[in-house]
Design a protein around this motif. Structure first.
Motif, PDB file in Angstrom:
ATOM      1  N   SER A   9       0.935  -1.135   0.133  1.00  0.00           N
ATOM      2  CA  SER A   9       0.005   0.044   0.000  1.00  0.00           C
ATOM      3  C   SER A   9       0.809   1.351  -0.169  1.00  0.00           C
ATOM      4  N   TYR A  10       0.593   2.213  -0.784  1.00  0.00           N
ATOM      5  CA  TYR A  10       1.276   3.545  -0.953  1.00  0.00           C
ATOM      6  C   TYR A  10       0.636   4.613  -0.440  1.00  0.00           C
ATOM      7  N   VAL A  11       1.646   5.438   0.468  1.00  0.00           N
ATOM      8  CA  VAL A  11       0.963   6.628   0.994  1.00  0.00           C
ATOM      9  C   VAL A  11       1.533   7.773   0.114  1.00  0.00           C
ATOM     10  N   VAL A  71      -2.902   4.591  -2.068  1.00  0.00           N
ATOM     11  CA  VAL A  71      -2.876   3.554  -2.997  1.00  0.00           C
ATOM     12  C   VAL A  71      -3.197   1.983  -2.780  1.00  0.00           C
ATOM     13  N   ASP A  72      -4.156   1.327  -3.189  1.00  0.00           N
ATOM     14  CA  ASP A  72      -4.416   0.031  -2.766  1.00  0.00           C
ATOM     15  C   ASP A  72      -4.356  -0.560  -1.338  1.00  0.00           C
ATOM     16  N   LEU A  90       3.316   3.839 -10.371  1.00  0.00           N
ATOM     17  CA  LEU A  90       2.920   2.932  -9.591  1.00  0.00           C
ATOM     18  C   LEU A  90       2.402   1.902 -10.531  1.00  0.00           C
ATOM     19  N   THR A  91       2.669   0.578 -10.606  1.00  0.00           N
ATOM     20  CA  THR A  91       2.350  -0.291 -11.668  1.00  0.00           C
ATOM     21  C   THR A  91       1.442  -1.220 -11.270  1.00  0.00           C
ATOM     22  N   GLY A  92       0.842  -1.314  -9.970  1.00  0.00           N
ATOM     23  CA  GLY A  92      -0.099  -2.377  -9.341  1.00  0.00           C
ATOM     24  C   GLY A  92       0.545  -3.838  -9.695  1.00  0.00           C
ATOM     25  N   ASP A  93      -0.186  -4.622 -10.359  1.00  0.00           N
ATOM     26  CA  ASP A  93       0.242  -5.974 -10.775  1.00  0.00           C
ATOM     27  C   ASP A  93       0.795  -5.754 -12.144  1.00  0.00           C
TER      28      ASP A  93
END
Length: 241
Positions: free
Chosen positions: A8-10, A22-23, A121-124
């Motif tokens: 998780s990104y802050v 994010v997520d 930020l690339t997620g999966d």
């Protein structure tokens, strides 16, 4: 399959009071409370709908009183779905939304401008190690290859290597290099699938092809391997999706 878990990104600009998360990830009360403590949270963003990214997202958005946005309207709360190419301005930052289907149909990346240049930020879509699955039938290989090519072009247009902030695994230093590696890996896998079809026959099942192409794959990720093979077979059979 989540490597070390979901990142998780802050995000916030220096001096900004609010944050973007994010997520939020799994429905883990301790984790969500820790994220909330970084607030006030102005916005929650979702890279795609898999449970390890969104299971705790609705509860988290309600906890912090923030809108939640994703490509898929089902995972939006209090705001419109994400639109490819739009710029989100929050927490003192500007984030460009990149719809990058392939891993899933709703996968998104976020290009954020930092003090030292851009990062993605690339997620999966890109992982911190190894390669991601194409989650057939939701995901598809043709769109995934197009998404990698788009990310590669974005990275090559930058003045310096663009860091990758993945949803699983460690941060990577060079988006262009990892896109090249991913594209080469996909080309290699496609050749292996072509060879398997030549041996087994053009109508071979995904299970039979997986037995040949992923013979050394651990049983714990067999299901993921079969999903990727189904996506590769659809691609080779002209069903780009």
């Amino acid at each position: 399959m989540t490597l070390d878990g979901t990142n998780s990104y802050v995000l916030r600009a220096p001096g900004a009071a609010n944050a973007i998360v994010v997520d939020p990830g799994p429905d883990d009360a301790g984790h969500l409370a820790r994220l909330a403590s970084a607030g006030p949270v102005e916005l929650v963003l979702i890279t795609h709908h898999h449970a390890d990214h969104v299971a705790g997202a609705a509860a988290f958005a309600e906890l912090v009183g923030a809108p939640m946005r994703a490509v898929d309207p089902e995972y939006c709360a209090g705001a419109a779905p994400l639109v490819d190419g739009e710029t989100i301005r929050a927490a003192g930052l500007a984030l460009e939304v990149l719809h990058t289907p392939g891993h899933t149909a709703d996968s998104a990346c976020f290009l954020v401008q930092g003090e030292e240049g851009p990062a993605v930020l690339t997620g999966d879509t890109i992982l911190g190690r190894g390669t991601t699955i194409i989650a057939d039938p939701d995901g598809a290989l043709g769109p995934y290859l197009d998404s990698l090519a788009r990310l590669r072009a974005l990275a090559l247009a930058a003045d310096a290597p663009v860091p990758v902030l993945p949803a699983h695994g460690a941060v990577l230093p060079d988006l262009a290099a990892i896109c090249d590696a991913y594209l080469a890996h996909r080309a290699e896998r496609l050749e292996q699938v072509r060879s398997a079809l030549a041996e087994l026959g053009s109508g071979a099942s995904a299970e039979a092809v997986t037995d040949l192409v992923y013979a050394d794959t651990d049983a714990s990720v067999r299901q993921a391997a079969e999903a990727s093979v189904r996506a590769q077979l659809a691609y080779l059979r002209g069903e780009r999706g």
